[in-house]
Write an enzyme that holds these catalytic residues in place. Structure first.
Site, PDB file in Angstrom:
ATOM      1  N   THR A  61     -53.632  -8.340  67.795  1.00 21.18           N
ATOM      2  CA  THR A  61     -52.643  -8.215  66.715  1.00 21.18           C
ATOM      3  C   THR A  61     -52.993  -7.044  65.803  1.00 21.18           C
ATOM      4  O   THR A  61     -52.103  -6.356  65.299  1.00 21.18           O
ATOM      5  CB  THR A  61     -52.554  -9.541  65.928  1.00 21.18           C
ATOM      6  OG1 THR A  61     -52.260 -10.587  66.848  1.00 21.18           O
ATOM      7  CG2 THR A  61     -51.482  -9.491  64.875  1.00 21.18           C
ATOM      8  N   GLY A  62     -54.290  -6.800  65.619  1.00 20.91           N
ATOM      9  CA  GLY A  62     -54.718  -5.663  64.789  1.00 20.91           C
ATOM     10  C   GLY A  62     -54.161  -4.350  65.316  1.00 20.91           C
ATOM     11  O   GLY A  62     -53.712  -3.496  64.555  1.00 20.91           O
TER      12      GLY A  62
ATOM     13  N   GLU B  58     -59.745  -5.987  59.887  1.00 13.57           N
ATOM     14  CA  GLU B  58     -60.993  -6.693  60.203  1.00 13.57           C
ATOM     15  C   GLU B  58     -60.680  -7.634  61.353  1.00 13.57           C
ATOM     16  O   GLU B  58     -59.912  -8.581  61.197  1.00 13.57           O
ATOM     17  CB  GLU B  58     -61.476  -7.437  58.957  1.00 13.57           C
ATOM     18  CG  GLU B  58     -62.937  -7.816  59.003  1.00 13.57           C
ATOM     19  CD  GLU B  58     -63.141  -9.225  59.500  1.00 13.57           C
ATOM     20  OE1 GLU B  58     -63.306  -9.387  60.738  1.00 13.57           O
ATOM     21  OE2 GLU B  58     -63.136 -10.149  58.686  1.00 13.57           O
TER      22      GLU B  58
ATOM     23  N   CYS C  41     -65.451 -14.982  62.547  1.00 10.61           N
ATOM     24  CA  CYS C  41     -65.475 -13.638  63.145  1.00 10.61           C
ATOM     25  C   CYS C  41     -66.899 -13.109  63.308  1.00 10.61           C
ATOM     26  O   CYS C  41     -67.156 -12.309  64.195  1.00 10.61           O
ATOM     27  CB  CYS C  41     -64.618 -12.675  62.330  1.00 10.61           C
ATOM     28  SG  CYS C  41     -65.074 -12.601  60.605  1.00 10.61           S
TER      29      CYS C  41
ATOM     30  N   LYS D 165     -49.075 -12.550  53.544  1.00  7.77           N
ATOM     31  CA  LYS D 165     -48.577 -13.430  54.609  1.00  7.77           C
ATOM     32  C   LYS D 165     -49.750 -14.227  55.146  1.00  7.77           C
ATOM     33  O   LYS D 165     -50.578 -13.701  55.890  1.00  7.77           O
ATOM     34  CB  LYS D 165     -47.930 -12.651  55.748  1.00  7.77           C
ATOM     35  CG  LYS D 165     -47.200 -13.608  56.694  1.00  7.77           C
ATOM     36  CD  LYS D 165     -47.164 -13.122  58.124  1.00  7.77           C
ATOM     37  CE  LYS D 165     -48.141 -13.761  59.051  1.00  7.77           C
ATOM     38  NZ  LYS D 165     -48.182 -15.194  59.162  1.00  7.77           N
TER      39      LYS D 165
END
Ligand code: TXE
Length: 516
Positions: free
Chosen positions: A243-244, A261, A295, A186
């Site tokens: 969201t992780g 990650e 990141c 996704k």
């Protein structure tokens, strides 16, 4: 200087879902419109996926895993096909580069680097397809041998963000495929184009139908349903910490293994004995690379007080020369941020920096009225640990500078964060590099370089930056699981020697049935 790529006006691209080796109409029939973040043009439409699309894609991946050829090919055969995919990505470099520039808004030279990185990652993953070895134990006692084998984990659900669509795809998909997994990917709802393009190239390279599926759509629909799906065996996610957490909660429903990650707030520590020319350059790269939407961005700069004034003056001078604007221009250093909402978040952070008393020494403005979402390179000096800009991931071209006097203080400041993805150290003294690196709480430390890396080197986070590995052998092994086979080859001593059990109870011999 203009890009060598003919104009930036590509015909608007439209993508259906990619399931079972071909584009298919999604169940919802709707689409997500993607407008270029640099000029507002409509550049692509992606299928607005549904739970039904996810079910179809997971079923296709499951069939390809249980019955298809992919997991049964030899490592050599899988490697050959993945190398063909790397060749095809390379051959389509210009088209894929242009798609990344259009959809992400990143400067073209960084987009080109992403595609080259995707080729390198795919080739490295191909080499690992031949390295799926196990171990054998022959000293377990007479007549016993054990084989520990490595098997593909199964159907892998992969969720990727918008900042490096093709590159992060390549940190996951070829590694999963090399291990013999099949995948459902996704991509981000902002930047799904390159995923569909690469999935089509994968079929052309010889990856069997159903081994690599792509379902576009929003996180709350496609992402949630995919990561909680009972038909998957593993989740690899890259995105925000918020969201992780949700994704890890989803995987707990079916006790599915995951690797996440997440964000970062990396420190870039410059000691007084560093090569200061290199460190100035590294500080700029650290924070302005990829518009700061990275990141491992070195967004907190710590400079030794003895060299701070001169060092900061040089950074400001160099930053003034950075060119913000059209990402298709080869000379552009900072392109457009991903969307209006994200630009608003970045400017709110800048406002918080000013309100909380940090010294704004460069930039700080987002040109109003322009169709694109641009932000000037922005630098704050005198940033304190209590301030929002010290603590929150900004994900934009905003640098926070704090001065320090001792090694102890530098380490304490660097570790004063909820994150733990990457950190950078600048010093010519190897002892300083080694002792400071050992004390930094992060999965990555880079010394005398910035935003560096190679496919062989695993990326991992600690604390709020997540867990699990991406890239390197460790990243490949995430897509595998061990199976232990213990074989007895000699005579076996019975655990229950014949005749030892007196037989079933009976009222006649006085033993109570409830005592069994
Ligand atoms: O990320 P999200 P967003 C950070 C960065 C940025 C912030 C927000 O600070 O400003 O996150 O970005 C999918 N179940 N990073 O909102 O939501 C989503 O569709 C399953 C750091 O874009 O994490 C997309 O495909 N999936 C980061 C992916 O998750 C869900 C890179 C990432 O989106 C989902 C990007 C759900 N419930 C942002 N909700 C990094 N580590 O580099 C969303 N998604």
């Amino acid at each position: 200087m203009r890009s060598g790529i003919e104009g930036k006006v590509m015909a608007e691209r439209s993508y259906l879902q990619f399931i079972g080796g071909r584009p298919v109409e999604g169940g919802g029939g709707g689409s997500i419109e993607r407008r270029s973040p640099s000029d507002g043009r409509l550049v692509a439409r992606y299928a607005d996926g549904t739970a039904g699309d996810v079910d179809l894609a997971v079923a296709a991946a499951r069939t390809a895993f249980e019955e298809g050829p992919w997991p049964r090919l030899s490592g050599l055969e899988r490697a050959a096909i993945l190398n063909r995919l790397a060749d095809l990505i390379r051959d389509n470099r210009d088209r894929l580069t242009r798609i990344e520039v259009e959809e992400v808004g990143k400067p073209i030279r960084f987009a080109r680097g992403d595609i080259d990185g995707a080729v390198a990652l795919t080739r490295y993953a191909a080499s690992l397809a031949m390295q799926m070895a196990g171990t054998v134990h022959t000293n377990l006692g007479a007549g016993k041998t054990a084989l520990i084998t490595r098997e593909p984990v199964g159907v892998a659900a992969l969720v990727t963000p918008w900042n490096f669509p093709a590159l992060i795809l390549a940190q996951k998909v070829p590694f999963a495929l090399a291990a013999g997994c099949t995948v459902v990917l996704k991509p981000s709802e902002f930047t799904s184009g390159s995923a569909f393009e690469i999935a089509a190239l994968a079929v052309e390279a010889g990856i069997p139908a159903g081994a690599f599926n792509v379902v576009s759509g929003y996180g709350a629909t496609v992402g949630d349903h995919l990561t909680a799906h009972p038909g998957i065996d593993f989740v690899s996610f890259t995105g925000s910490t918020r969201t992780g957490r949700r994704v890890v909660a989803n995987t707990s429903t079916n006790l599915v293994k995951s690797s996440v990650e997440l964000g970062g707030k990396s420190a870039n520590i410059v000691f007084a004995d560093a090569d200061l020319d290199a460190a100035v350059d590294g500080a700029l790269t650290g924070v302005f690379f990829n518009n700061g939407e990275c990141c491992i961005s070195g967004s907190r700069l710590f400079v030794h007080a003895r060299v701070a004034d001169g060092f900061i003056a040089r950074i400001v001078e160099r930053s003034k020369a950075l060119r913000v604007g059209d990402p298709f221009d080869e000379a552009t250093d900072i392109g457009a941020l991903i969307d209006e909402g994200h630009l608003a978040k970045v400017t709110a952070m800048i406002a918080a920096g000013v309100d909380e008393g940090a010294a704004l020494i460069l930039g700080g403005r987002a040109p109003a009225g322009a169709p694109g979402h641009f932000c000037e390179p922005t630098i704050f000096d005198r940033v304190e640990p209590g301030m929002t800009i010290f603590r929150e991931e900004i994900f934009g071209p905003v640098l926070s500078i704090t001065r320090f006097d001792t090694v102890e203080e530098a380490v304490r400041l660097a570790n004063d964060t909820a994150y733990g993805l990457a950190n950078y150290v600048w010093s010519k003294d190897i002892e300083t590099v080694l002792t400071v690196a050992a004390r930094l709480k992060s999965g990555w430390v880079q010394a005398n370089t910035a935003i560096d890396g190679a496919p062989q080197l695993p990326l991992t986070g600690v604390r709020g930056s997540g867990f699990g590995y991406e890239m390197g052998e460790a990243g490949f092994q995430e897509f595998t699981q061990l199976k232990t086979l213990l074989i007895r080859t000699g005579p076996r001593t019975p655990v229950f020697p014949a005749g030892a059990w007196p037989g079933p109870p009976s009222p006649a011999d006085g033993r109570a049935a409830s005592a069994i």
